[in-house]
Design an enzyme around this catalytic site. Sequence first.
Site, PDB file in Angstrom:
ATOM      1  N   SER A  94       1.032  -1.122   0.051  1.00 39.81           N
ATOM      2  CA  SER A  94      -0.019  -0.063  -0.011  1.00 39.81           C
ATOM      3  C   SER A  94       0.914   1.181   0.029  1.00 39.81           C
ATOM      4  O   SER A  94       2.035   1.227   0.442  1.00 39.81           O
ATOM      5  CB  SER A  94      -0.979   0.177   1.302  1.00 39.81           C
ATOM      6  OG  SER A  94      -1.550   1.260   1.482  1.00 39.81           O
ATOM      7  N   TYR A 106      -2.387  -0.539  10.676  1.00 35.79           N
ATOM      8  CA  TYR A 106      -2.202  -0.901   9.340  1.00 35.79           C
ATOM      9  C   TYR A 106      -1.190  -0.432   8.536  1.00 35.79           C
ATOM     10  O   TYR A 106      -0.502  -1.384   7.859  1.00 35.79           O
ATOM     11  CB  TYR A 106      -3.576  -0.283   8.469  1.00 35.79           C
ATOM     12  CG  TYR A 106      -3.646  -0.448   6.942  1.00 35.79           C
ATOM     13  CD1 TYR A 106      -4.234  -1.666   6.836  1.00 35.79           C
ATOM     14  CD2 TYR A 106      -3.393   0.663   6.088  1.00 35.79           C
ATOM     15  CE1 TYR A 106      -4.511  -2.191   5.216  1.00 35.79           C
ATOM     16  CE2 TYR A 106      -3.435   0.170   4.722  1.00 35.79           C
ATOM     17  CZ  TYR A 106      -4.103  -1.059   4.378  1.00 35.79           C
ATOM     18  OH  TYR A 106      -4.389  -1.291   3.068  1.00 35.79           O
TER      19      TYR A 106
HETATM   20  P1  NDP Z   1     -11.507  -5.421  -0.887  1.00 37.71           P
HETATM   21  O1  NDP Z   1     -12.131  -5.490   1.029  1.00 37.71           O
HETATM   22  O2  NDP Z   1     -12.328  -5.281  -1.587  1.00 37.71           O
HETATM   23  O3  NDP Z   1     -11.000  -7.033  -0.580  1.00 37.71           O
HETATM   24  C1  NDP Z   1     -10.354  -7.606   0.209  1.00 37.71           C
HETATM   25  C2  NDP Z   1     -10.125  -8.942  -0.109  1.00 37.71           C
HETATM   26  O4  NDP Z   1      -9.470  -9.742   0.894  1.00 37.71           O
HETATM   27  C3  NDP Z   1     -11.596  -9.694  -0.311  1.00 37.71           C
HETATM   28  O5  NDP Z   1     -11.665 -10.648  -1.174  1.00 37.71           O
HETATM   29  C4  NDP Z   1     -11.575 -10.616   1.061  1.00 37.71           C
HETATM   30  O6  NDP Z   1     -12.517 -11.715   0.903  1.00 37.71           O
HETATM   31  C5  NDP Z   1     -10.243 -10.891   1.120  1.00 37.71           C
HETATM   32  N1  NDP Z   1      -9.947 -11.349   2.637  1.00 37.71           N
HETATM   33  C6  NDP Z   1     -10.117 -10.707   3.983  1.00 37.71           C
HETATM   34  N2  NDP Z   1      -9.910 -11.380   4.915  1.00 37.71           N
HETATM   35  C7  NDP Z   1      -9.451 -12.586   4.310  1.00 37.71           C
HETATM   36  C8  NDP Z   1      -9.167 -13.955   4.831  1.00 37.71           C
HETATM   37  N3  NDP Z   1      -8.831 -13.954   6.333  1.00 37.71           N
HETATM   38  N4  NDP Z   1      -8.801 -14.962   4.020  1.00 37.71           N
HETATM   39  C9  NDP Z   1      -8.941 -14.798   2.843  1.00 37.71           C
HETATM   40  N5  NDP Z   1      -9.247 -13.691   2.381  1.00 37.71           N
HETATM   41  C10 NDP Z   1      -9.704 -12.479   2.921  1.00 37.71           C
HETATM   42  O7  NDP Z   1     -10.248  -4.530  -0.434  1.00 37.71           O
HETATM   43  P2  NDP Z   1      -9.475  -4.134  -1.646  1.00 37.71           P
HETATM   44  O8  NDP Z   1      -9.472  -4.963  -2.851  1.00 37.71           O
HETATM   45  O9  NDP Z   1      -8.752  -2.580  -1.598  1.00 37.71           O
HETATM   46  O10 NDP Z   1      -7.865  -4.750  -0.929  1.00 37.71           O
HETATM   47  C11 NDP Z   1      -7.112  -5.724  -1.728  1.00 37.71           C
HETATM   48  C12 NDP Z   1      -5.710  -5.502  -1.131  1.00 37.71           C
HETATM   49  O11 NDP Z   1      -5.106  -4.121  -1.511  1.00 37.71           O
HETATM   50  C13 NDP Z   1      -5.574  -5.321   0.398  1.00 37.71           C
HETATM   51  O12 NDP Z   1      -4.095  -6.012   0.789  1.00 37.71           O
HETATM   52  C14 NDP Z   1      -5.307  -3.895   0.777  1.00 37.71           C
HETATM   53  O13 NDP Z   1      -4.876  -3.571   2.191  1.00 37.71           O
HETATM   54  C15 NDP Z   1      -4.668  -3.396  -0.459  1.00 37.71           C
HETATM   55  N6  NDP Z   1      -4.881  -1.966  -0.416  1.00 37.71           N
HETATM   56  C16 NDP Z   1      -6.091  -1.258  -1.035  1.00 37.71           C
HETATM   57  C17 NDP Z   1      -6.144  -0.132  -1.055  1.00 37.71           C
HETATM   58  C18 NDP Z   1      -7.390   0.502  -1.572  1.00 37.71           C
HETATM   59  O14 NDP Z   1      -7.751   2.078  -1.472  1.00 37.71           O
HETATM   60  N7  NDP Z   1      -8.271  -0.139  -1.925  1.00 37.71           N
HETATM   61  C19 NDP Z   1      -5.077   0.809  -0.963  1.00 37.71           C
HETATM   62  C20 NDP Z   1      -3.546   0.097  -0.586  1.00 37.71           C
HETATM   63  C21 NDP Z   1      -3.642  -1.359  -0.403  1.00 37.71           C
HETATM   64  P3  NDP Z   1     -13.568 -12.239   1.859  1.00 37.71           P
HETATM   65  O15 NDP Z   1     -13.928 -11.457   2.778  1.00 37.71           O
HETATM   66  O16 NDP Z   1     -14.604 -13.116   1.015  1.00 37.71           O
HETATM   67  O17 NDP Z   1     -12.708 -13.506   2.643  1.00 37.71           O
END
Ligand code: NDP
Length: 244
Positions: free
Chosen positions: A142, A155
């Site tokens: 991030s 975070y």
């Molecule tokens: P979302 O919340 O849309 O997606 C997060 C994903 O992580 C979901 O598919 C969720 O699936 C999965 N997840 C959460 N907990 C678990 C678990 N215990 N096991 C398996 N899967 C898990 O957010 P983003 O798409 O934004 O996030 C993706 C990545 O990008 C993250 O690492 C985030 O920190 C990073 N990021 C995002 C930014 C943004 O602005 N959006 C900025 C910087 C970094 P489910 O709940 O079905 O398990």
Amino acid sequence: MNSSFSKIVLITGASSGIGQATARRLAADGHHVVLGARRVDRLAALVAELQAAGHSAEYQELDVTDVDSVRGFVEAAHARHGRVDVLVNNAGVMPLSTVDALRIDEWNQMIDVNLRGTLHGVAAVLPLMRARREGHIVNIASTAAYRVDPTAAVYCATKYAVRALSEGLRQENQDVRITVVSPGYTQSELADHGGDPQVRAAVRAAAEQLAIPAAAVADGIGYAIAQPRNVDVNELVVRPTAQN
Ligand code: NDP
């Protein structure tokens, strides 16, 4: 893309946001994508969508906080396809609050998903990739891995740690490629879950103004994966032009 370039690509957190967009992008590039997350209804719908478009995809339930679940996810894909070419460690959570709020369960959740989850993925694929002397691990960090802001201390700590472990891994491996992709504000469900409600509302308001499509981050991941095996894109930061 010519199918001879097709890779077996595992993506964690593929049920929404960046993981979902990455699945679409990489499947369209001709790779076979193996999608993992807890919400399997979402994964089933995405696999159906990709297959209907003529792409190659499958899914398996995955909880990255559970080392056995991650091992099972990787081993099943390896058994079916004989190799794992790429792991995208994307799953993440961001329940933000000030440290003095002492939301300890949420600190632990961030450490468990963002940091331990990434390490679990590394542990599952690294021996397979080392044995083949080839492979690619893409860790999603991030812009919070480069600067700290109030309410984001824990975070940021997890994301700085993802960058640190990725750099260490890179230094230790001459055959396995390691890429860190660091998004800024990106359209997703990340700010929909947990954290201090006031902070969550502020983040969502900022994201509404600024956020780039998740496909923009997926394009960066696709670029890194498409490089020849002697070219390792170490770090990519993809953020909105107007984000400071
Ligand atoms: P979302 O919340 O849309 O997606 C997060 C994903 O992580 C979901 O598919 C969720 O699936 C999965 N997840 C959460 N907990 C678990 C678990 N215990 N096991 C398996 N899967 C898990 O957010 P983003 O798409 O934004 O996030 C993706 C990545 O990008 C993250 O690492 C985030 O920190 C990073 N990021 C995002 C930014 C943004 O602005 N959006 C900025 C910087 C970094 P489910 O709940 O079905 O398990």
